[in-house]
Design an enzyme around this catalytic site. Structure first.
Site, short mmCIF file in Angstrom:
data_model
loop_
_atom_site.label_atom_id
_atom_site.label_comp_id
_atom_site.label_asym_id
_atom_site.label_seq_id
_atom_site.Cartn_x
_atom_site.Cartn_y
_atom_site.Cartn_z
N VAL A 148 6.46 3.00 -2.71
CA VAL A 148 7.35 2.16 -3.53
C VAL A 148 6.64 0.86 -3.92
O VAL A 148 6.70 0.42 -5.07
CB VAL A 148 8.67 1.87 -2.78
CG1 VAL A 148 9.55 0.92 -3.58
CG2 VAL A 148 9.42 3.17 -2.51
N ASN A 203 12.64 -0.28 11.71
CA ASN A 203 12.41 -1.14 10.55
C ASN A 203 12.97 -2.55 10.75
O ASN A 203 12.45 -3.51 10.16
CB ASN A 203 12.98 -0.49 9.28
CG ASN A 203 12.06 0.59 8.74
OD1 ASN A 203 10.88 0.64 9.12
ND2 ASN A 203 12.56 1.45 7.87
N THR A 248 0.83 -1.21 0.00
CA THR A 248 0.00 0.00 0.00
C THR A 248 0.87 1.26 0.00
O THR A 248 0.35 2.37 -0.05
CB THR A 248 -0.92 0.05 1.26
OG1 THR A 248 -0.08 0.06 2.42
CG2 THR A 248 -1.86 -1.13 1.30
N GLY A 249 2.18 1.07 0.08
CA GLY A 249 3.09 2.23 0.18
C GLY A 249 3.46 2.78 -1.18
O GLY A 249 3.10 2.24 -2.23
N ARG A 295 21.94 6.30 -10.69
CA ARG A 295 21.95 7.77 -10.59
C ARG A 295 23.28 8.32 -11.12
O ARG A 295 23.31 9.32 -11.85
CB ARG A 295 21.75 8.19 -9.12
CG ARG A 295 20.30 8.01 -8.67
CD ARG A 295 20.12 8.20 -7.17
NE ARG A 295 18.70 8.19 -6.83
CZ ARG A 295 18.22 7.89 -5.63
NH1 ARG A 295 19.04 7.58 -4.63
NH2 ARG A 295 16.91 7.90 -5.41
N HIS A 314 24.45 1.86 0.99
CA HIS A 314 23.46 2.72 0.33
C HIS A 314 23.27 3.90 1.30
O HIS A 314 22.34 3.94 2.09
CB HIS A 314 22.14 1.96 0.11
CG HIS A 314 21.03 2.83 -0.42
ND1 HIS A 314 21.15 3.61 -1.54
CD2 HIS A 314 19.76 3.03 0.04
CE1 HIS A 314 20.02 4.26 -1.75
NE2 HIS A 314 19.16 3.94 -0.81
N1 LIG Z 1 16.66 0.83 -0.88
C1 LIG Z 1 16.21 1.84 -1.59
O1 LIG Z 1 16.86 2.28 -2.55
C2 LIG Z 1 14.87 2.44 -1.25
C3 LIG Z 1 14.22 3.28 -2.15
C4 LIG Z 1 12.99 3.83 -1.77
C5 LIG Z 1 12.43 3.53 -0.53
N2 LIG Z 1 13.10 2.69 0.30
C6 LIG Z 1 12.55 2.33 1.60
O2 LIG Z 1 11.39 1.53 1.40
C7 LIG Z 1 10.52 1.68 2.53
C8 LIG Z 1 9.13 2.05 2.04
O3 LIG Z 1 9.15 3.34 1.47
P1 LIG Z 1 7.80 4.03 0.96
O4 LIG Z 1 8.16 5.37 0.45
O5 LIG Z 1 7.02 3.09 0.12
O6 LIG Z 1 7.02 4.21 2.36
P2 LIG Z 1 5.43 4.28 2.62
O7 LIG Z 1 5.23 4.86 3.96
O8 LIG Z 1 4.76 4.89 1.45
O9 LIG Z 1 5.03 2.73 2.65
C9 LIG Z 1 5.44 1.91 3.69
C10 LIG Z 1 4.70 0.61 3.64
O10 LIG Z 1 5.13 -0.18 4.75
C11 LIG Z 1 3.99 -0.57 5.50
N3 LIG Z 1 4.34 -0.62 6.93
C12 LIG Z 1 4.68 0.42 7.72
N4 LIG Z 1 4.85 -0.02 8.98
C13 LIG Z 1 4.62 -1.35 8.98
C14 LIG Z 1 4.62 -2.36 9.97
N5 LIG Z 1 4.87 -2.06 11.26
N6 LIG Z 1 4.34 -3.62 9.60
C15 LIG Z 1 4.07 -3.93 8.30
N7 LIG Z 1 4.03 -3.01 7.32
C16 LIG Z 1 4.30 -1.74 7.66
C17 LIG Z 1 2.92 0.47 5.23
O11 LIG Z 1 1.63 -0.06 5.47
C18 LIG Z 1 3.19 0.76 3.75
O12 LIG Z 1 2.56 -0.23 2.94
C19 LIG Z 1 11.17 2.74 3.42
O13 LIG Z 1 11.93 2.12 4.45
C20 LIG Z 1 12.09 3.49 2.46
O14 LIG Z 1 13.14 4.13 3.10
C21 LIG Z 1 14.29 2.14 -0.03
O1 LIG Z 2 16.66 8.21 0.21
C1 LIG Z 2 15.77 7.50 0.69
O2 LIG Z 2 15.45 7.52 1.88
C2 LIG Z 2 15.01 6.58 -0.22
C3 LIG Z 2 15.94 5.70 -1.01
O3 LIG Z 2 16.91 5.09 -0.23
C4 LIG Z 2 16.56 6.41 -2.17
O4 LIG Z 2 17.79 6.51 -2.24
O5 LIG Z 2 15.81 6.85 -3.05
#
Ligand SMILES: NC(=O)c1ccc[n+]([C@@H]2O[C@H](COP(=O)([O-])OP(=O)(O)OC[C@H]3O[C@@H](n4cnc5c(N)ncnc54)[C@H](O)[C@@H]3O)[C@@H](O)[C@H]2O)c1
Ligand SMILES: O=C(O)C[C@H](O)C(=O)O
Length: 317
Positions: free
Chosen positions: A13, A98, A10-11, A154, A178
């Site tokens: 990403v 997390n 639902t988030g 990037r 990262h």
């Molecule tokens: N590695 C990368 O390059 C990268 C890139 C983008 C985002 N991210 C990470 O991905 C994660 C999600 O980002 P987003 O922007 O989609 O966030 P968001 O808040 O839009 O979505 C988060 C999702 O996690 C769920 N969630 C939150 N708490 C929870 C819990 N306690 N138990 C189960 N589910 C839970 C929510 O319901 C939602 O579906 C973040 O940690 C973000 O930093 C990583």
């Molecule tokens: O920067 C963030 O927190 C999200 C992700 O890791 C990104 O690099 O886009």
């Protein structure tokens, strides 16, 4: 054909990743998993995505659940569940919160889908990959994180713009965290197969400026529009396509390394790895002196944060 499950569907990403992954021809089934209470939102996502499949001509069986056990039989499970950072936070500020989510999720996945590949996106991704590996009990080849793949993309885009070449002509890599201690591998950067340092305009390359831009990209996007979505979503799809297509591409992902790179390791961190249907296999590398030093520093930083998080997780149980 393959079943792909997205956690945190639902988030920001998770939702966009569902869209990009649905374009991969090997995907026959996609399961969106969200938290209890989010059934209506999940149902809406499924209907909206189904409309896009119809418009595009995609044939993927789509379903949703709030029960992680339904991930059974998945070929790939992508974990985007967890909190994102605000622009004024560092990714490592999210580590413990997390890690609690990731540990619990990984334990269930280890039980219900022992043959899956577990793909971690949740930040800080290197630490979460270690947590997922430990608590799932899966093999190291089965558990990996998005790592520095997005950072590498990037940098690739900045280099292409500087040299005015098509982005597909550029090969480059960033390894390590990262995060702030990431290490660009200029020694492994080529344009049209030519080492970048052999090109006439190399001397003017604003290398430090470029890497600073990459380091702050996520933060800048979050400040401007709230979340990074399209970059991660496409990067996730590239990795899933590489796995399901058994492509054996070399991409830079977070993976447990023992001592494959100059004897440095015992941590989950971004490294070049060969990726296929069996999982993720790190490539032993030879680096230049400054790259080795930078990588060793990055490994130490991540090892320390990982150890602290693991200790707190154990205490909290
Ligand atoms: N590695 C990368 O390059 C990268 C890139 C983008 C985002 N991210 C990470 O991905 C994660 C999600 O980002 P987003 O922007 O989609 O966030 P968001 O808040 O839009 O979505 C988060 C999702 O996690 C769920 N969630 C939150 N708490 C929870 C819990 N306690 N138990 C189960 N589910 C839970 C929510 O319901 C939602 O579906 C973040 O940690 C973000 O930093 C990583
Ligand atoms: O920067 C963030 O927190 C999200 C992700 O890791 C990104 O690099 O886009």
């Amino acid at each position: 054909m393959a079943k792909v499950t997205i956690l945190g569907a639902t988030g920001n990403v998770g939702t966009f990743a569902a869209h990009t992954i649905s374009e991969i021809p090997y995907v026959s089934d996609m399961l969106l998993v969200g938290r209890p209470g989010r059934e209506h939102y999940l149902a809406g996502c499924c209907r909206d995505l189904s409309d896009s499949f119809a418009a595009r001509g995609t044939d993927v069986r789509l379903s949703y659940s709030t029960d992680l056990l339904d991930a059974e039989g998945s070929d790939v499970i992508i974990c985007t569940a967890g909190v994102p950072r605000r622009a004024d936070q560092n990714r490592n500020d999210l580590a413990f919160e997390n890690a609690q989510i990731t540990a619990k999720t990984a334990e269930t996945i280890g039980q219900c889908a022992p043959d899956t590949l577990l793909f971690v996106v949740t930040n800080p991704v290197d630490v979460m990959t270690a947590v997922a590996l430990k608590y799932s009990g899966l093999k190291p080849r089965q558990v990996f994180g998005l790592g520095t793949h997005l950072d590498s993309m990037r940098l690739k885009s900045l280099i292409a713009r500087y040299f005015r070449v098509h982005v597909s002509e550029v090969h480059t890599r960033i390894i390590g965290e990262h995060g702030d201690s990431m290490v660009p591998l200029w020694s492994a950067t080529t344009i049209g197969g030519i080492r970048i340092s052999n090109l006439p305009t190399f001397s003017g390359l604003p290398a430090q400026e470029m890497i600073d831009t990459v380091k702050t990209s996520g933060e800048a996007i979050i400040r401007d529009k709230g979340a990074t979505v399209y970059g991660p979503g496409e990067a996730i799809a590239t990795l899933v396509r590489t796995i399901l297509g058994n492509e054996n591409r070399i991409l830079t992902v977070s993976r447990y390394i023992k001592r494959e790179i100059h004897g440095i390791g015992d941590v989950c961190i971004g490294v070049p790895a060969r990726i296929n249907r069996d999982g993720v296999f790190p490539i032993p590398l030879s680096l230049e002196e400054d790259e080795i030093a930078g990588f060793a520093e990055s490994v130490e930083k991540i090892r320390k944060i990982t150890a602290e998080v693991m200790e707190r997780l154990e205490e909290a149980r």
